[in-house]
Design an enzyme around this catalytic site. Structure first.
Site, PDB file in Angstrom:
ATOM      1  N   ASP A  58      -6.446 -10.155  27.291  1.00  0.00           N
ATOM      2  CA  ASP A  58      -5.993  -9.062  26.440  1.00  0.00           C
ATOM      3  C   ASP A  58      -4.518  -9.322  26.140  1.00  0.00           C
ATOM      4  O   ASP A  58      -3.663  -9.240  27.034  1.00  0.00           O
ATOM      5  CB  ASP A  58      -6.162  -7.735  27.170  1.00  0.00           C
ATOM      6  CG  ASP A  58      -5.624  -6.544  26.385  1.00  0.00           C
ATOM      7  OD1 ASP A  58      -5.025  -6.740  25.309  1.00  0.00           O
ATOM      8  OD2 ASP A  58      -5.790  -5.400  26.863  1.00  0.00           O
ATOM      9  N   VAL A  59      -4.185  -9.634  24.892  1.00  0.00           N
ATOM     10  CA  VAL A  59      -2.822 -10.050  24.560  1.00  0.00           C
ATOM     11  C   VAL A  59      -1.809  -8.910  24.653  1.00  0.00           C
ATOM     12  O   VAL A  59      -0.601  -9.153  24.586  1.00  0.00           O
ATOM     13  CB  VAL A  59      -2.745 -10.688  23.160  1.00  0.00           C
ATOM     14  CG1 VAL A  59      -3.570 -11.957  23.100  1.00  0.00           C
ATOM     15  CG2 VAL A  59      -3.157  -9.704  22.069  1.00  0.00           C
ATOM     16  N   LYS A  93       2.004  -7.341  10.593  1.00  0.00           N
ATOM     17  CA  LYS A  93       2.060  -8.740  10.152  1.00  0.00           C
ATOM     18  C   LYS A  93       3.395  -9.074   9.509  1.00  0.00           C
ATOM     19  O   LYS A  93       3.881 -10.207   9.604  1.00  0.00           O
ATOM     20  CB  LYS A  93       0.908  -9.018   9.193  1.00  0.00           C
ATOM     21  CG  LYS A  93      -0.466  -9.032   9.873  1.00  0.00           C
ATOM     22  CD  LYS A  93      -0.564 -10.088  10.948  1.00  0.00           C
ATOM     23  CE  LYS A  93      -1.973 -10.247  11.494  1.00  0.00           C
ATOM     24  NZ  LYS A  93      -2.069 -11.306  12.517  1.00  0.00           N
ATOM     25  N   TYR A  99      -1.570  -2.623   9.377  1.00  0.00           N
ATOM     26  CA  TYR A  99      -1.738  -4.077   9.451  1.00  0.00           C
ATOM     27  C   TYR A  99      -0.566  -4.776   8.777  1.00  0.00           C
ATOM     28  O   TYR A  99      -0.005  -5.743   9.312  1.00  0.00           O
ATOM     29  CB  TYR A  99      -3.055  -4.444   8.785  1.00  0.00           C
ATOM     30  CG  TYR A  99      -3.442  -5.896   8.888  1.00  0.00           C
ATOM     31  CD1 TYR A  99      -3.864  -6.439  10.101  1.00  0.00           C
ATOM     32  CD2 TYR A  99      -3.436  -6.721   7.770  1.00  0.00           C
ATOM     33  CE1 TYR A  99      -4.239  -7.772  10.199  1.00  0.00           C
ATOM     34  CE2 TYR A  99      -3.818  -8.047   7.846  1.00  0.00           C
ATOM     35  CZ  TYR A  99      -4.215  -8.568   9.062  1.00  0.00           C
ATOM     36  OH  TYR A  99      -4.590  -9.885   9.141  1.00  0.00           O
ATOM     37  N   THR A 119     -14.326 -15.443   7.419  1.00  0.00           N
ATOM     38  CA  THR A 119     -14.468 -15.300   8.865  1.00  0.00           C
ATOM     39  C   THR A 119     -15.364 -14.098   9.158  1.00  0.00           C
ATOM     40  O   THR A 119     -15.686 -13.318   8.252  1.00  0.00           O
ATOM     41  CB  THR A 119     -13.103 -15.081   9.546  1.00  0.00           C
ATOM     42  OG1 THR A 119     -12.632 -13.761   9.223  1.00  0.00           O
ATOM     43  CG2 THR A 119     -12.077 -16.112   9.087  1.00  0.00           C
TER      44      THR A 119
END
Length: 267
Positions: free
Chosen positions: A63-64, A160, A156, A193
């Protein structure tokens, strides 16, 4: 030519998509790869695919957002492979909804995974990379959404965009330290993806996009056809090749840069 022979890499979010392709590409160039992800089944599958292709790899559940787990992953990588040279911060999530509808928990989770996870990775990988005395590379996966806004993806975009400028600041820190560590960000466009199956299930502002595009079903090629001059979606391998370049000595004079791989989307 195996450009990464003898190097050791950590790749987060390696259970599918860009992370899986990157783990495979780095291993094909000779690197030993520690693949990590919270998706244990997918991560084990990536590990198996890399090994079956003759690559040197291992997998750890990760888990980052957890600093303790980052310490454990870096320690295990150094113990397993004898050092660390490359960090690819790829793990990420997205929640699509208007700002006025977004729960604080959703906002915080996007920042935690997409931005804080990158910070933690760099914080704990840099000392390990410095110990080798041979320099190294940190590649942070941002997005075209880190370069321009997108309605319904404010959280997001914020995260980012943060990755983009964090990478530039860190590149200058490492350059000032003369530690030989280069730091760059990668900005994928529309890439084919597994995330698109989740969009069809109603995530990432799917209904709003359907209303504006007239499409009954979303697909990466449909999205790309509307915004990317090349007219088709990229593949995870397109991003992985760029990451290999930034990880290798071919990019020895590249740091603090952003590599945009988007079929012309931001042009």
């Amino acid at each position: 030519m195996r450009r990464l022979e003898g190097r050791v890499a950590i790749v987060t979010g390696a259970a599918s998509g860009i992370g899986r392709a990157t783990a495979a590409a780095l291993a094909a160039e000779g690197a030993a790869v520690m693949a990590t992800d919270i998706d244990v089944a997918g991560g084990e599958e990536t590990h198996g695919l890399v090994r079956a292709a003759g690559g040197h790899a291992a997998f750890l559940a990760h888990d980052v957002t957890s600093e303790e787990q980052w310490i454990a992953v870096v320690t295990a990588t150094v113990e397993r492979f004898g050092g660390l040279d490359i960090l690819v911060n790829n793990a990420g999530i997205a929640t699509g909804m208007a700002v006025t509808d977004m729960p604080l928990e959703a906002w915080n989770r996007q920042l935690a995974v997409n931005l804080t996870g990158v910070f933690l990775g760099a914080k704990h990988a840099i000392p390990a990379i410095r110990k080798t005395g041979r320099g190294g590379a940190i590649i942070n996966v941002s997005s075209v959404a880190g370069l321009e806004g997108a309605a319904g993806l404010a959280g997001y975009c914020a995260a980012k965009g943060g990755v983009r400028l964090f990478s530039k600041a860190l590149a200058k820190e490492c350059a000032a330290a003369r530690d030989g560590i280069r730091v760059n960000s990668v900005h994928p466009g529309i890439i084919d993806t597994p995330i698109w199956s989740r969009i069809d299930e109603g995530g990432l502002g799917a209904e709003a996009f359907r209303a504006s595009s007239g499409a009954n079903r979303l697909s990466p090629d449909l999205i790309a056809a509307q915004g990317a001059p090349l007219g088709f979606a990229g593949q995870p391998e397109d991003i992985a090749r760029g990451i290999v370049y930034l990880a290798s000595d071919d990019s020895r004079y590249v740091t603090g840069s952003e590599l945009v791989i988007d079929g012309g989307w931001t042009a």
